[in-house]
Design a protein around this motif. Structure first.
Motif, short mmCIF file in Angstrom:
data_model
loop_
_atom_site.label_atom_id
_atom_site.label_comp_id
_atom_site.label_asym_id
_atom_site.label_seq_id
_atom_site.Cartn_x
_atom_site.Cartn_y
_atom_site.Cartn_z
N VAL A 175 0.86 -1.25 -0.02
CA VAL A 175 0.05 -0.03 0.04
C VAL A 175 0.91 1.24 -0.07
N VAL A 176 2.01 1.49 1.10
CA VAL A 176 2.53 2.68 1.18
C VAL A 176 3.61 2.82 -0.12
N THR A 177 4.14 1.70 -0.55
CA THR A 177 4.88 1.86 -1.89
C THR A 177 4.05 2.24 -3.01
N ARG A 178 2.98 1.89 -3.12
CA ARG A 178 2.22 2.35 -4.30
C ARG A 178 1.71 3.69 -4.11
N LEU A 179 1.30 4.14 -3.01
CA LEU A 179 0.99 5.49 -2.61
C LEU A 179 2.30 6.19 -2.80
N SER A 180 3.24 5.99 -2.51
CA SER A 180 4.58 6.81 -2.65
C SER A 180 4.91 7.12 -4.23
N GLU A 181 4.76 6.00 -4.98
CA GLU A 181 5.35 5.96 -6.33
C GLU A 181 4.03 6.91 -7.12
N GLY A 182 2.60 6.88 -6.62
CA GLY A 182 1.84 7.41 -7.21
C GLY A 182 1.49 9.11 -6.79
N HIS A 183 2.13 9.38 -5.80
CA HIS A 183 2.18 10.82 -5.26
C HIS A 183 3.72 11.53 -5.58
N PHE A 184 4.70 10.71 -5.39
CA PHE A 184 6.00 11.20 -5.47
C PHE A 184 7.04 10.65 -6.58
N GLN A 185 6.57 9.71 -7.23
CA GLN A 185 7.29 8.83 -8.23
C GLN A 185 8.68 8.36 -7.82
N GLU A 186 8.71 7.88 -6.39
CA GLU A 186 9.77 7.34 -6.00
C GLU A 186 9.47 6.40 -4.67
N ARG A 187 10.29 5.66 -4.42
CA ARG A 187 10.22 4.82 -3.13
C ARG A 187 10.95 5.13 -1.97
N PRO A 188 10.49 6.05 -1.02
CA PRO A 188 11.24 6.07 0.17
C PRO A 188 11.51 4.94 0.97
N THR A 189 12.53 4.99 1.93
CA THR A 189 12.53 4.16 2.65
C THR A 189 11.20 3.54 3.68
N VAL A 190 10.91 2.35 3.63
CA VAL A 190 9.82 1.76 4.48
C VAL A 190 10.63 1.17 5.90
N VAL A 191 10.12 1.68 6.95
CA VAL A 191 11.03 1.03 7.95
C VAL A 191 9.84 0.27 8.78
N LEU A 192 10.05 -1.16 9.14
CA LEU A 192 9.48 -1.92 10.01
C LEU A 192 10.29 -2.07 11.09
N HIS A 193 9.57 -2.20 12.61
CA HIS A 193 10.39 -2.47 13.72
C HIS A 193 9.88 -3.75 14.46
N GLY A 194 10.86 -4.30 15.21
CA GLY A 194 10.61 -5.29 16.08
C GLY A 194 10.07 -4.84 17.36
N SER A 195 9.82 -5.78 18.12
CA SER A 195 9.53 -5.30 19.66
C SER A 195 10.36 -6.02 20.53
N ASP A 196 10.35 -5.31 21.95
CA ASP A 196 10.65 -5.79 23.02
C ASP A 196 10.00 -6.89 23.84
N TYR A 197 10.45 -7.16 24.80
CA TYR A 197 9.76 -8.38 25.63
C TYR A 197 8.96 -7.79 26.86
N PRO A 198 7.64 -8.07 26.86
CA PRO A 198 6.79 -7.50 27.78
C PRO A 198 6.67 -8.43 29.01
N VAL A 199 6.49 -7.85 30.07
CA VAL A 199 6.23 -8.96 31.28
C VAL A 199 4.82 -8.86 31.28
N PRO A 200 4.09 -9.96 31.49
CA PRO A 200 2.70 -10.10 31.67
C PRO A 200 2.13 -10.36 33.09
N ASP A 201 2.48 -9.03 33.70
CA ASP A 201 2.11 -9.09 34.99
C ASP A 201 0.81 -8.59 35.59
#
Length: 276
Positions: A175-201
């Motif tokens: 989705v965001v890749t196509r929206l970037s191409e459609g609006h700006f004619q380029e592909r900016p960096t897309v960043v996904l992030h991992g998660s830390d460990y929650p404590v289920p208390d």
């Protein structure tokens, strides 16, 4: 002799209800106070950001990582000098972000606003998945304490993560890749992030009351019998439950990093994974 009845008790007079005008005045004052607090906090952050050169514009879609009450990742990035255009909303699931037409349209409008200002995003930040497995849905990932099985049902967890959430994240990247191409004619960096460990208390953020998020995980463990009433028992159960959550988060992070590798191999090298 005539029987003596109980003495009559005086009826307690109910406190008068505030008038509509008084309620309106009180509500207005509460709104002013809330805005003042936010303005004060934002002014301090923006003052720090203005001290250095601007670092660019970020477009963000996500959940509570990007939309926490009073404090979130995007606020910290703004304090570092980034401008942020966000459609993130706490409670949103990754599937909703990727597949719901209304969500995609809301994200599209964010790209349109950026283009209308004559700007381009330096990067697009995506955050999601927690709400797809936390809360009421979480118990399905946990084996019952009396089953003799490990805490985490890895078959169910891998099915949700490797099929449902991997598909949703790949779709959202599309989705965001196509929206970037459609609006700006380029592909900016897309960043996904991992998660830390929650404590289920069982604790939410600052207690989890009213609008504050949480608690998320402890109720699912309790529902499946992973709970003890004694302090000593609670400590052992919490340690085992925390290991189960750690295993779950490792599997989710591994899925994200693997997805990014697969996308790169398919020629989509603009997507990055950040291990947090």
């Amino acid at each position: 002799a005539m029987a003596m009845g109980k003495p009559k008790q005086k009826a307690t007079k109910a406190a008068p209800r505030p008038s509509r005008a008084a309620l309106r005045k009180s509500a207005f004052a509460a709104g002013v106070a809330a805005a003042e607090e936010v303005l004060k906090r934002r002014k301090a952050k923006l003052k720090v950001a203005a001290a250095g050169p601007p670092k660019g514009l970020l477009v963000a879609e996500g959940d509570s990582w990007f939309d926490y009450p009073f404090y979130d990742v995007l606020g910290l990035l703004e304090a570092e000098g980034y401008e942020v255009e966000s459609v993130a909303h706490r409670g949103d699931t990754l599937e909703e972000m990727a597949h719901d037409p209304g969500q995609v349209e809301r994200l599209t409008r964010a790209f349109e606003r950026v283009k209308q200002r004559g700007q381009k995003p330096r990067a697009i930040l995506l955050s999601g998945g927690g709400n797809d497995i936390a809360g009421d849905e979480f118990a399905m990932l946990i084996n019952h304490a009396n089953s003799g099985l490990p805490v985490l049902n890895t078959t169910v967890a891998d099915g949700v993560i490797q099929e449902r959430l991997r598909t949703a994240m790949a779709s959202l990247v599309g989705v965001v890749t196509r929206l970037s191409e459609g609006h700006f004619q380029e592909r900016p960096t897309v960043v996904l992030h991992g998660s830390d460990y929650p404590v289920p208390d069982g604790r939410g953020w600052l207690g989890g009351a009213w609008i504050l998020p949480g608690p998320w995980l402890e109720a699912g463990f309790r529902r499946k019998g992973h709970a003890e009433e004694t302090a000593q028992g609670r400590s052992g159960v919490l340690e085992a439950n925390t290991r189960g959550v750690r295993d779950l988060i490792d599997r989710y992070n591994l899925m994200l990093s693997g997805l990014v590798s697969d996308l790169a191999a398919a020629g989509l090298a603009h997507v990055r994974y950040v291990d947090l």
